[in-house]
Structures are given as C-alpha cells and as structure tokens.
Design a protein around this motif. Structure first.
Motif, PDB file in Angstrom:
ATOM      1  N   UNK A   1      -9.763  19.240 -22.391  1.00 51.24           N
ATOM      2  CA  UNK A   1     -10.667  18.778 -21.340  1.00 51.24           C
ATOM      3  C   UNK A   1     -10.879  19.869 -20.304  1.00 51.24           C
ATOM      4  N   UNK A   2     -12.094  19.957 -19.740  1.00 50.86           N
ATOM      5  CA  UNK A   2     -12.314  20.929 -18.662  1.00 50.86           C
ATOM      6  C   UNK A   2     -11.436  20.647 -17.444  1.00 50.86           C
ATOM      7  N   UNK A   3     -10.934  19.421 -17.341  1.00 53.22           N
ATOM      8  CA  UNK A   3     -10.113  19.073 -16.178  1.00 53.22           C
ATOM      9  C   UNK A   3      -8.676  19.581 -16.305  1.00 53.22           C
ATOM     10  N   UNK A   4      -8.273  19.916 -17.522  1.00 53.65           N
ATOM     11  CA  UNK A   4      -6.887  20.345 -17.721  1.00 53.65           C
ATOM     12  C   UNK A   4      -6.754  21.726 -18.357  1.00 53.65           C
ATOM     13  N   UNK A   5      -7.856  22.264 -18.916  1.00 52.99           N
ATOM     14  CA  UNK A   5      -7.705  23.490 -19.715  1.00 52.99           C
ATOM     15  C   UNK A   5      -7.259  24.690 -18.879  1.00 52.99           C
ATOM     16  N   UNK A   6      -7.517  24.665 -17.578  1.00 54.98           N
ATOM     17  CA  UNK A   6      -7.084  25.768 -16.730  1.00 54.98           C
ATOM     18  C   UNK A   6      -5.692  25.569 -16.155  1.00 54.98           C
ATOM     19  N   UNK A   7      -5.059  24.467 -16.530  1.00 56.30           N
ATOM     20  CA  UNK A   7      -3.698  24.174 -16.057  1.00 56.30           C
ATOM     21  C   UNK A   7      -2.757  24.293 -17.248  1.00 56.30           C
ATOM     22  N   UNK A   8      -1.461  24.524 -16.984  1.00 57.45           N
ATOM     23  CA  UNK A   8      -0.528  24.641 -18.100  1.00 57.45           C
ATOM     24  C   UNK A   8       0.125  23.294 -18.353  1.00 57.45           C
ATOM     25  N   UNK A   9       0.313  22.953 -19.635  1.00 53.87           N
ATOM     26  CA  UNK A   9       1.048  21.727 -19.947  1.00 53.87           C
ATOM     27  C   UNK A   9       2.418  21.779 -19.277  1.00 53.87           C
ATOM     28  N   UNK A  10       2.820  20.698 -18.672  1.00 53.67           N
ATOM     29  CA  UNK A  10       4.107  20.662 -17.988  1.00 53.67           C
ATOM     30  C   UNK A  10       4.043  21.146 -16.545  1.00 53.67           C
ATOM     31  N   UNK A  11       2.928  21.754 -16.171  1.00 46.33           N
ATOM     32  CA  UNK A  11       2.768  22.218 -14.785  1.00 46.33           C
ATOM     33  C   UNK A  11       2.851  21.028 -13.832  1.00 46.33           C
ATOM     34  N   UNK A  12       3.576  21.228 -12.738  1.00 46.33           N
ATOM     35  CA  UNK A  12       3.727  20.135 -11.776  1.00 46.33           C
ATOM     36  C   UNK A  12       2.951  20.433 -10.510  1.00 46.33           C
ATOM     37  N   UNK A  13       2.302  19.416 -10.019  1.00 42.86           N
ATOM     38  CA  UNK A  13       1.493  19.581  -8.805  1.00 42.86           C
ATOM     39  C   UNK A  13       1.879  18.489  -7.820  1.00 42.86           C
ATOM     40  N   UNK A  14       1.927  18.860  -6.551  1.00 46.56           N
ATOM     41  CA  UNK A  14       2.192  17.853  -5.527  1.00 46.56           C
ATOM     42  C   UNK A  14       0.858  17.430  -4.919  1.00 46.56           C
ATOM     43  N   UNK A  15       0.509  16.195  -5.188  1.00 45.45           N
ATOM     44  CA  UNK A  15      -0.783  15.658  -4.736  1.00 45.45           C
ATOM     45  C   UNK A  15      -0.529  14.248  -4.202  1.00 45.45           C
ATOM     46  N   UNK A  16      -1.090  13.919  -3.042  1.00 44.30           N
ATOM     47  CA  UNK A  16      -0.799  12.599  -2.469  1.00 44.30           C
ATOM     48  C   UNK A  16      -1.606  11.460  -3.101  1.00 44.30           C
ATOM     49  N   UNK A  17      -1.020  10.281  -3.065  1.00 40.76           N
ATOM     50  CA  UNK A  17      -1.748   9.056  -3.420  1.00 40.76           C
ATOM     51  C   UNK A  17      -1.883   8.206  -2.159  1.00 40.76           C
ATOM     52  N   UNK A  18      -2.850   7.327  -2.154  1.00 45.34           N
ATOM     53  CA  UNK A  18      -3.032   6.369  -1.061  1.00 45.34           C
ATOM     54  C   UNK A  18      -3.804   5.186  -1.615  1.00 45.34           C
ATOM     55  N   UNK A  19      -3.068   4.167  -2.027  1.00 47.50           N
ATOM     56  CA  UNK A  19      -3.751   3.037  -2.661  1.00 47.50           C
ATOM     57  C   UNK A  19      -2.881   1.786  -2.685  1.00 47.50           C
ATOM     58  N   UNK A  20      -3.547   0.670  -2.871  1.00 42.61           N
ATOM     59  CA  UNK A  20      -2.860  -0.613  -3.040  1.00 42.61           C
ATOM     60  C   UNK A  20      -2.944  -1.094  -4.497  1.00 42.61           C
TER      61      UNK A  20
ATOM     62  N   UNK B   1       0.866  -1.172   0.000  1.00 42.24           N
ATOM     63  CA  UNK B   1       0.000   0.000   0.000  1.00 42.24           C
ATOM     64  C   UNK B   1       0.906   1.227   0.000  1.00 42.24           C
ATOM     65  N   UNK B   2       0.645   2.161  -0.906  1.00 42.86           N
ATOM     66  CA  UNK B   2       1.488   3.350  -0.987  1.00 42.86           C
ATOM     67  C   UNK B   2       0.691   4.570  -0.559  1.00 42.86           C
ATOM     68  N   UNK B   3       1.195   5.287   0.427  1.00 44.89           N
ATOM     69  CA  UNK B   3       0.548   6.500   0.906  1.00 44.89           C
ATOM     70  C   UNK B   3       1.620   7.568   1.008  1.00 44.89           C
ATOM     71  N   UNK B   4       1.718   8.428  -0.013  1.00 45.51           N
ATOM     72  CA  UNK B   4       2.741   9.471   0.001  1.00 45.51           C
ATOM     73  C   UNK B   4       2.415  10.546  -1.030  1.00 45.51           C
ATOM     74  N   UNK B   5       3.119  11.664  -0.924  1.00 46.33           N
ATOM     75  CA  UNK B   5       2.971  12.696  -1.943  1.00 46.33           C
ATOM     76  C   UNK B   5       3.555  12.196  -3.261  1.00 46.33           C
ATOM     77  N   UNK B   6       2.947  12.625  -4.350  1.00 50.59           N
ATOM     78  CA  UNK B   6       3.556  12.377  -5.660  1.00 50.59           C
ATOM     79  C   UNK B   6       3.641  13.717  -6.389  1.00 50.59           C
ATOM     80  N   UNK B   7       4.572  13.785  -7.328  1.00 50.03           N
ATOM     81  CA  UNK B   7       4.657  14.942  -8.198  1.00 50.03           C
ATOM     82  C   UNK B   7       3.991  14.554  -9.512  1.00 50.03           C
TER      83      UNK B   7
END
Lengths: 234, 84
Positions: free
Chosen positions: A130-149, A115-121
């Motif tokens: 897509x509406x999910x990406x159009x407000x973000x820049x290509x190549x933009x990096x975000x630190x968002x955690x994952x938590x899954x097996x 099980x991995x629970x940590x920040x990812x880049x």
C-alpha cells in the motif's frame, strides 16, 4: 511528480474538527495547500489523495459516521476509490469509511467506556502492499495520539481472518515502555488501522496530523504522512 | 401511519453500555439481573396507508441507514392506533 504537484483534498463535514490540522500538516510536508471540500458538493476534482478527517461529523448522531457516509460528497469519494484513487480516513474518517462499506467491520464504543485521549505506540504490520505503508518499515513503531470514544474495532471472525490473510492490517497498537499498555480501546487483534484489498484505502484511529513535531510530543505522524505523500508522488 | 423500528446489538457483539448498566443494577441490589443489552427505538411517521408497502420501505431505510447490519439487528412494527 514532485510533492508539490500532489493534489490532495480534505473533506469537511459539519462537525469535522481535524480538517484544518490535516490541511496544515499536508501543506507543511508537500508545500501545497490541499483543497477543503464541503460535504454538500457532489463532485470531487481529480485528486491523488482524498482525506476524511477526524471530528464529530453530524454530532455522531445515529452512529458515528453513519450520516456522513451518506452525504452527497461521499458518492464522489466512492467513485474516486473505485477508480483506484487513494483515500485516507482518520478517526471519525475511519468510522465514516466503515459506514460506507469501503472497509469491513465497525468501530464500537471503547471497552473501557471512556473517551480515550493519549499517545499510542503503533506498529507497522508486515506484509502490506500500500502507498500508506510502503515507505515505512515492517515492525517500525510510531508514537501517534488517539482521541476517541468509539475506536474499538469489531468485525466477524471471518472478516478478521481475511484481513490478516490479505495483508490488510496496516497498523497495530503495541506495548511500549513509554506509553504503557498497548490497546487503548479493546480493538480486535490490536487493530489501529486497516486497508482495502487493493491497499489504496486506509482507515486508522490514531491522528498523524497531531504528531507533526517533537514540540508536540512526537513527529512520527509527519514521518507517516510524508511516506504516504512520497509513495503517491512516485 | 406510524412505524416503530427496534434496533438491537447482535448476539456476540460486546455492549459496554449494557454491561455498565448491569453492574450498577447489581450494585443496587437487583441480583437477578444476569445480562443487559441496550438498543434504540426509532418512531417513523410516514405517508403510506398500505401496511406491507410501509414495512417494505422501512426495511429499506434500515438496510440503507438506520441500522448497521454488521453489528445490529432490526425489527419493524406498526404502532398501535392512528397517530397525528
């Protein structure tokens, strides 16, 4: 439309555990509380965004997301998607979307067997529409955690190539000085999130609703969700 | 009638669990083990007396829910003897 005019629904299954975090996150950004919709409902009131949150729906029995994908509410969610409605699945929600067939591929057990629970880049991939990406820049990096097996994205080589060619890969894990090695789970081509062919359905493993404030380690999840809400309200 | 569904990972799909078990077996001295694949076995009691129809229904169940055919194969067999 103003953000507070957006109608958002969060679907709740037995075993969902990020439903309320997501509700609070959206309410914080949009100023309007999303409705929580129980999995036994057979209809979905008209919404601008349906969110399938993370958790362990149905205890992950049989396969992650397999039983939830066949729950009564999902037919209404599929109808919503078929009408071009926006759908976002996070973590277990991503697993559920793959099990419905709305997105291609499958999430199998992490290559490291843990099980991995940590920040990812996570990097925004170029060439998506897509509406999910159009407000973000290509190549933009975000630190968002994952938590899954089970976050190890797998698809046939043909499907992977199609995803690349159609601009359906929304987010990839990237190496980062702060976070360390890129890929937390062995996912093919470092895939962290993918889109439907029309860009209106997003499935992703990282949890933006858990990166809502610098006090929690990162506010990049808020950036990502806010960009989505802005795009849907435009 | 009782039917057995055997679900296995398709060739080429990574089986981390099988690999870990294989490693443990090798550590325990079972050097002859070259590969381990883990699957699922599901027993179904169904109200049906016609074997062909039963197989057909269970195949539907596999396609609809029991197996994810992106990564899994399934095989259906009739259980030996009548079950209660």
């Amino acid at each position: 439309m103003s953000l507070s005019g957006l109608r958002v629904a969060v679907i709740v299954f037995p075993g969902s555990n990020c439903d309320r975090d997501m509700m609070v996150a959206i309410e914080q950004l949009a100023g309007r509380r999303p409705s929580l919709v129980w999995h036994k409902e057979t209809t979905l009131d008209p919404v601008d965004l349906a969110i399938i949150p993370g958790g362990f729906s149905y205890g992950d029995y049989l396969r992650c997301g397999a039983l939830a994908a066949r729950a009564p509410i999902m037919e209404a969610v599929l109808d919503h998607a078929a009408r071009g409605g926006a759908v976002m699945g996070i973590c277990n929600g991503f697993q559920i979307l793959l099990e419905t067939g709305l997105l291609p591929g499958v999430l199998v057990e992490n290559a490291g067997l843990k099980y991995v629970c940590r920040d990812t880049s996570v990097e925004v991939v170029e060439g998506t529409a897509s509406p999910f990406t159009e407000g973000l820049s290509p190549g933009q990096r975000m630190i968002i955690p994952v938590a899954h097996n089970e976050g190890n994205y797998f698809a046939s080589d043909d499907d992977l190539q199609r995803l690349e060619d159609n601009g359906q890969i929304a987010f990839r894990y990237t190496e980062s000085d702060i976070i360390g090695p890129a890929n937390p789970n062995g996912a093919a081509r470092n895939i962290a999130g993918i889109l439907s062919t029309n860009g209106r359905v997003l499935g992703m493993m990282p949890h933006p609703e858990r990166a809502m404030s610098p006090a929690l380690g990162s506010a990049d999840g808020a950036t990502m969700l806010n960009a989505t809400l802005q795009a849907l309200a435009a | 009638m009782q039917l057995i569904v055997n679900i296995s990972l398709k060739h080429g799909v990574l089986d981390p669990q099988g690999r870990a078990i294989g490693r443990s077996l090798t550590d325990l001295g079972f050097d002859e083990v070259s590969d381990v694949r883990v699957g699922k076995r599901i027993l179904l009691d169904i109200d049906e007396t016609d074997e062909a129809r039963a197989r057909q229904r269970v195949a539907r169940m596999c396609e609809t829910l029991l197996a994810n055919t992106v990564i899994e194969d399934y095989e259906i067999e009739i259980a030996e003897g009548e079950s209660e």
